[in-house]
Design a protein around this motif. Structure first.
Motif, PDB file in Angstrom:
ATOM      1  N   MET A   1       0.835  -1.202   0.000  1.00  0.00           N
ATOM      2  CA  MET A   1       0.000   0.000   0.000  1.00  0.00           C
ATOM      3  C   MET A   1       0.870   1.252   0.000  1.00  0.00           C
ATOM      4  O   MET A   1       0.646   2.194  -0.737  1.00  0.00           O
ATOM      5  CB  MET A   1      -0.891  -0.004   1.231  1.00  0.00           C
ATOM      6  CG  MET A   1      -1.960   1.047   1.153  1.00  0.00           C
ATOM      7  SD  MET A   1      -3.261   0.698   2.332  1.00  0.00           S
ATOM      8  CE  MET A   1      -4.275   2.139   2.106  1.00  0.00           C
ATOM      9  N   ILE A   2       1.912   1.253   0.856  1.00  0.00           N
ATOM     10  CA  ILE A   2       2.792   2.418   0.901  1.00  0.00           C
ATOM     11  C   ILE A   2       3.850   2.263  -0.179  1.00  0.00           C
ATOM     12  O   ILE A   2       4.757   1.443  -0.083  1.00  0.00           O
ATOM     13  CB  ILE A   2       3.434   2.555   2.300  1.00  0.00           C
ATOM     14  CG1 ILE A   2       2.345   2.810   3.337  1.00  0.00           C
ATOM     15  CG2 ILE A   2       4.452   3.679   2.323  1.00  0.00           C
ATOM     16  CD1 ILE A   2       2.811   2.618   4.758  1.00  0.00           C
ATOM     17  N   THR A   3       3.703   3.061  -1.229  1.00  0.00           N
ATOM     18  CA  THR A   3       4.613   2.897  -2.353  1.00  0.00           C
ATOM     19  C   THR A   3       5.623   4.033  -2.450  1.00  0.00           C
ATOM     20  O   THR A   3       6.797   3.805  -2.698  1.00  0.00           O
ATOM     21  CB  THR A   3       3.826   2.830  -3.670  1.00  0.00           C
ATOM     22  OG1 THR A   3       2.883   3.898  -3.676  1.00  0.00           O
ATOM     23  CG2 THR A   3       3.109   1.501  -3.807  1.00  0.00           C
ATOM     24  N   SER A   4       5.134   5.267  -2.221  1.00  0.00           N
ATOM     25  CA  SER A   4       6.043   6.398  -2.383  1.00  0.00           C
ATOM     26  C   SER A   4       6.917   6.570  -1.147  1.00  0.00           C
ATOM     27  O   SER A   4       6.601   6.098  -0.067  1.00  0.00           O
ATOM     28  CB  SER A   4       5.240   7.673  -2.616  1.00  0.00           C
ATOM     29  OG  SER A   4       4.438   7.921  -1.508  1.00  0.00           O
ATOM     30  N   LEU A   5       8.035   7.244  -1.321  1.00  0.00           N
ATOM     31  CA  LEU A   5       8.920   7.534  -0.200  1.00  0.00           C
ATOM     32  C   LEU A   5       8.338   8.660   0.631  1.00  0.00           C
ATOM     33  O   LEU A   5       7.560   9.459   0.136  1.00  0.00           O
ATOM     34  CB  LEU A   5      10.298   7.947  -0.736  1.00  0.00           C
ATOM     35  CG  LEU A   5      11.152   6.808  -1.295  1.00  0.00           C
ATOM     36  CD1 LEU A   5      12.279   7.385  -2.130  1.00  0.00           C
ATOM     37  CD2 LEU A   5      11.703   5.947  -0.169  1.00  0.00           C
ATOM     38  N   PRO A   6       8.696   8.727   1.923  1.00  0.00           N
ATOM     39  CA  PRO A   6       8.209   9.828   2.743  1.00  0.00           C
ATOM     40  C   PRO A   6       8.615  11.169   2.145  1.00  0.00           C
ATOM     41  O   PRO A   6       9.669  11.295   1.528  1.00  0.00           O
ATOM     42  CB  PRO A   6       8.933   9.618   4.076  1.00  0.00           C
ATOM     43  CG  PRO A   6       9.329   8.203   4.102  1.00  0.00           C
ATOM     44  CD  PRO A   6       9.520   7.797   2.672  1.00  0.00           C
ATOM     45  N   GLY A   7       7.763  12.139   2.345  1.00  0.00           N
ATOM     46  CA  GLY A   7       8.123  13.480   1.946  1.00  0.00           C
ATOM     47  C   GLY A   7       7.887  13.795   0.488  1.00  0.00           C
ATOM     48  O   GLY A   7       8.780  14.234  -0.222  1.00  0.00           O
ATOM     49  N   ASP A   8       6.670  13.556   0.017  1.00  0.00           N
ATOM     50  CA  ASP A   8       6.302  13.939  -1.332  1.00  0.00           C
ATOM     51  C   ASP A   8       5.103  14.873  -1.203  1.00  0.00           C
ATOM     52  O   ASP A   8       3.976  14.420  -1.019  1.00  0.00           O
ATOM     53  CB  ASP A   8       5.952  12.677  -2.133  1.00  0.00           C
ATOM     54  CG  ASP A   8       5.619  13.005  -3.578  1.00  0.00           C
ATOM     55  OD1 ASP A   8       5.661  14.206  -3.929  1.00  0.00           O
ATOM     56  OD2 ASP A   8       5.311  12.076  -4.334  1.00  0.00           O
ATOM     57  N   PRO A   9       5.356  16.208  -1.236  1.00  0.00           N
ATOM     58  CA  PRO A   9       4.327  17.185  -0.881  1.00  0.00           C
ATOM     59  C   PRO A   9       3.009  16.990  -1.620  1.00  0.00           C
ATOM     60  O   PRO A   9       1.942  17.160  -1.054  1.00  0.00           O
ATOM     61  CB  PRO A   9       4.949  18.527  -1.264  1.00  0.00           C
ATOM     62  CG  PRO A   9       6.401  18.280  -1.387  1.00  0.00           C
ATOM     63  CD  PRO A   9       6.595  16.826  -1.680  1.00  0.00           C
ATOM     64  N   GLY A  10       3.065  16.593  -2.884  1.00  0.00           N
ATOM     65  CA  GLY A  10       1.853  16.521  -3.679  1.00  0.00           C
ATOM     66  C   GLY A  10       1.178  15.170  -3.659  1.00  0.00           C
ATOM     67  O   GLY A  10       0.100  14.993  -4.229  1.00  0.00           O
ATOM     68  N   SER A  11       1.807  14.194  -3.002  1.00  0.00           N
ATOM     69  CA  SER A  11       1.250  12.843  -3.006  1.00  0.00           C
ATOM     70  C   SER A  11       0.051  12.738  -2.075  1.00  0.00           C
ATOM     71  O   SER A  11       0.007  13.364  -1.023  1.00  0.00           O
ATOM     72  CB  SER A  11       2.333  11.854  -2.569  1.00  0.00           C
ATOM     73  OG  SER A  11       1.741  10.626  -2.217  1.00  0.00           O
ATOM     74  N   THR A  12      -0.944  11.925  -2.455  1.00  0.00           N
ATOM     75  CA  THR A  12      -2.090  11.717  -1.573  1.00  0.00           C
ATOM     76  C   THR A  12      -1.916  10.446  -0.745  1.00  0.00           C
ATOM     77  O   THR A  12      -2.819  10.016  -0.063  1.00  0.00           O
ATOM     78  CB  THR A  12      -3.409  11.629  -2.369  1.00  0.00           C
ATOM     79  OG1 THR A  12      -3.263  10.631  -3.374  1.00  0.00           O
ATOM     80  CG2 THR A  12      -3.764  12.952  -2.990  1.00  0.00           C
ATOM     81  N   GLU A  13      -0.731   9.832  -0.834  1.00  0.00           N
ATOM     82  CA  GLU A  13      -0.428   8.667   0.010  1.00  0.00           C
ATOM     83  C   GLU A  13      -0.114   9.155   1.427  1.00  0.00           C
ATOM     84  O   GLU A  13       1.038   9.208   1.850  1.00  0.00           O
ATOM     85  CB  GLU A  13       0.772   7.890  -0.552  1.00  0.00           C
ATOM     86  CG  GLU A  13       0.460   7.083  -1.793  1.00  0.00           C
ATOM     87  CD  GLU A  13      -0.298   5.802  -1.460  1.00  0.00           C
ATOM     88  OE1 GLU A  13      -0.307   5.414  -0.283  1.00  0.00           O
ATOM     89  OE2 GLU A  13      -0.885   5.217  -2.384  1.00  0.00           O
ATOM     90  N   ILE A  14      -1.176   9.509   2.160  1.00  0.00           N
ATOM     91  CA  ILE A  14      -1.007  10.084   3.493  1.00  0.00           C
ATOM     92  C   ILE A  14      -0.266   9.129   4.426  1.00  0.00           C
ATOM     93  O   ILE A  14       0.619   9.526   5.180  1.00  0.00           O
ATOM     94  CB  ILE A  14      -2.384  10.414   4.111  1.00  0.00           C
ATOM     95  CG1 ILE A  14      -3.153  11.383   3.234  1.00  0.00           C
ATOM     96  CG2 ILE A  14      -2.244  10.958   5.524  1.00  0.00           C
ATOM     97  CD1 ILE A  14      -2.435  12.652   2.931  1.00  0.00           C
ATOM     98  N   LEU A  15      -0.635   7.840   4.342  1.00  0.00           N
ATOM     99  CA  LEU A  15      -0.105   6.893   5.321  1.00  0.00           C
ATOM    100  C   LEU A  15       1.406   6.714   5.205  1.00  0.00           C
ATOM    101  O   LEU A  15       2.055   6.285   6.145  1.00  0.00           O
ATOM    102  CB  LEU A  15      -0.826   5.552   5.188  1.00  0.00           C
ATOM    103  CG  LEU A  15      -2.342   5.634   5.439  1.00  0.00           C
ATOM    104  CD1 LEU A  15      -2.971   4.256   5.398  1.00  0.00           C
ATOM    105  CD2 LEU A  15      -2.643   6.308   6.778  1.00  0.00           C
ATOM    106  N   ALA A  16       1.973   7.069   4.037  1.00  0.00           N
ATOM    107  CA  ALA A  16       3.416   6.951   3.878  1.00  0.00           C
ATOM    108  C   ALA A  16       4.155   7.823   4.891  1.00  0.00           C
ATOM    109  O   ALA A  16       5.219   7.459   5.377  1.00  0.00           O
ATOM    110  CB  ALA A  16       3.820   7.346   2.458  1.00  0.00           C
ATOM    111  N   ILE A  17       3.597   9.002   5.207  1.00  0.00           N
ATOM    112  CA  ILE A  17       4.252   9.828   6.223  1.00  0.00           C
ATOM    113  C   ILE A  17       3.530   9.751   7.564  1.00  0.00           C
ATOM    114  O   ILE A  17       4.133   9.965   8.604  1.00  0.00           O
ATOM    115  CB  ILE A  17       4.404  11.301   5.781  1.00  0.00           C
ATOM    116  CG1 ILE A  17       3.043  11.909   5.437  1.00  0.00           C
ATOM    117  CG2 ILE A  17       5.379  11.441   4.644  1.00  0.00           C
ATOM    118  CD1 ILE A  17       3.070  13.415   5.453  1.00  0.00           C
ATOM    119  N   ALA A  18       2.224   9.431   7.543  1.00  0.00           N
ATOM    120  CA  ALA A  18       1.446   9.455   8.792  1.00  0.00           C
ATOM    121  C   ALA A  18       1.807   8.289   9.710  1.00  0.00           C
ATOM    122  O   ALA A  18       1.556   8.359  10.912  1.00  0.00           O
ATOM    123  CB  ALA A  18      -0.050   9.432   8.489  1.00  0.00           C
TER     124      ALA A  18
END
Lengths: 251, 241
Positions: A1-18
């Motif tokens: 589910m978490i695909t992008s790296l932390p810290g991508d301002p425009g990404s909607t993958e909230i859980l990646a940083i949350a």
């Protein structure tokens, strides 16, 4: 589910940083503070019990009675918290909804904060940076509650007369007006979105109304605590069926 | 002679209790305050999200416009019921009215202690300790440990829809709950009327103020409610009861 790296301002993958481990550590720290406080309080109460005219058995009975009474309300908060996990991630939900604040104040704060960035909770505009700003704003607001408690408690203890002499009409009207104004505004704001949003608000309101009515008519106090949880679940079921039957605009 | 000694030791014990709970209540609350701010601060400062200080302040001020009154009023309101020691517990654990106060009342009833007495205060304090431990346990186990698992067994498209409509599904219920518990029909009418005017007249006319809509509604509702309040005494006592 978490695909992008932390810290991508425009990404909607909230859980990646949350759900970052660091946030978990801070959240567990808040729980540790509460556990520590409880241990210290229980010990202090045990030592001073005879002076307060209460027996050790009565202290134990009180502790157990409080614990048992909290089971229902606490599980109701659990239900609401799980529903909010995908929006805020586990650490933020644990601290903000589970502890310091409540589902109502924290989602309201998050929504207000998101609006200042031209975004709305949960849709395509709800990016990682919107989440971070919303999380910051609701935490600052929660901190102000604690700061007010830290400042006011010693003053009230000394029996500061200025605080007690505040006009009672003012104390009754202004907080009620602030709360009703805020939530009426947030509710009406949903009416300006899609038919599904309107339907969801109405379904949620209807379920809560029914819960409170049954609670009063048939003396079922527990329904008051579970009302919000039931409203969310049924509201979401209504939203899902309306959304999938095509009431929502094609995104 | 001996009775005087008993009284002095007991008041010394109570003073020691007061000192311990005040000191540690404050220390633990400050710790919770710092830790709860550290998490979002970490994201804002170190997660490389390009967030400016201005964005944070504007968001905070918008939230403050709505809740600042409650920051101050709630501690004053709950103090007489909770007492100083429990204040530091209550505003850290949250859910005061729907969880902590009922727990305290049940405990006082269980041992036949009256509110306002030392026995009552100690009973309430222990009850809140019990409630806190139950709550901490449930939150850590069911939300912390099992929460993500619970969410992960739900299909992704359901989660996506849920995320989209979680806010309206909370807000409808909260409005009804507020209207019923506050019992202020006049303020309710003013609030809803103001919100409708702001959203459907003011914002379409001046789109630039869209972000301030909630703040404008709150301030207007407060001012109107104050000046349009019922000034008859019988009415105000009825509303308070």
């Amino acid at each position: 589910m978490i695909t992008s790296l932390p810290g991508d301002p425009g990404s909607t993958e909230i859980l990646a940083i949350a759900n970052l481990p660091v946030l978990w550590i801070f959240a567990v720290g808040v729980f540790a503070a509460i556990i520590l406080q409880t241990i210290i309080y229980v010990r202090a109460a045990r030592i001073a019990a005879p002076a307060a005219g209460i027996s050790p058995t009565e202290l134990k009975t009180s502790f157990r009675a409080g614990a048992v009474a909290a089971i229902g309300p606490s599980l109701a908060v659990v239900l609401v918290s799980v529903a909010l996990l995908s929006l805020f991630g586990t650490p933020a939900v644990l601290v903000r909804v589970g502890l310091v604040g409540s589902a109502a104040t924290e989602t309201a704060s998050a929504s207000i904060a998101a609006t200042t960035m031209g975004a709305a909770l949960g849709d395509a505009s709800y990016t990682q940076s919107v989440f971070a700003v919303a999380f910051m704003a609701m935490s600052l607001s929660g901190a102000m509650w604690m700061i007010a408690t830290l400042v006011l408690t010693p003053l009230l203890k000394r029996g500061d007369s200025r605080l007690r002499s505040v006009n009672p009409a003012l104390m009754a009207i202004i907080p009620a007006a602030a709360l009703l104004g805020a939530f009426a505004s947030l509710g009406i704001g949903e009416f300006g979105k899609t038919p599904v949003h309107i339907l969801t608000v109405l379904a949620s309101a209807a379920v809560m109304g029914a819960c409170l009515l049954v609670a009063r008519r048939f003396d079922q106090g527990w329904l008051r605590e579970w009302g919000l949880g039931f409203s969310i679940v049924i509201g979401l079921i209504v939203a899902y069926s309306a959304h999938t039957t095509g009431l929502a605009p094609v995104a | 002679m001996s009775s005087t000694t008993v009284i002095t030791t007991s008041s010394a014990d109570l003073a020691a209790f007061d000192r311990t709970t005040s000191r540690w209540g404050r220390i633990t609350m400050i710790a919770a305050l710092v830790l709860s701010l550290a998490a979002p601060l970490y994201l804002v400062l170190f997660a490389d999200l390009g967030i400016t200080q201005t964005q944070v302040w504007i968001a905070f001020l918008a939230v403050a416009a709505v809740f600042s009154v409650l920051w101050v009023v709630e501690p004053i309101t709950y103090y007489p019921i909770l007492g100083p020691a429990a204040m530091y517990q209550a505003f850290m654990i949250g859910n005061i009215a729907n969880k902590l106060l009922p727990s305290a009342l049940v405990a006082q009833a269980a041992i036949g202690a009256k509110a306002g007495t030392k026995r009552g205060e100690f009973s309430a304090l222990m009850a809140i300790c019990g409630a806190a431990m139950v709550h901490v346990f449930f939150m850590l186990v069911f939300v912390g440990l099992l929460g993500s698992t619970l969410v992960s067994i739900v299909p992704t498209e359901v989660i996506d829809v849920a995320r989209l409509y979680i806010f309206p599904s909370i807000i409808g219920a909260v409005i009804v709950q507020l209207i019923v518990s506050l019992k202020q029909p006049r303020v309710t009418m003013i609030a809803v009327g103001t919100a409708v005017v702001v959203f459907f007249v003011l914002v379409p006319a001046v789109p630039a103020i869209a972000n301030l809509a909630t703040g404008i509604t709150v301030v207007t509702t407060a001012v109107l409610s104050w000046f349009l309040r019922s000034k008859r005494r019988s009415d105000s006592t009825k509303e308070n009861s």
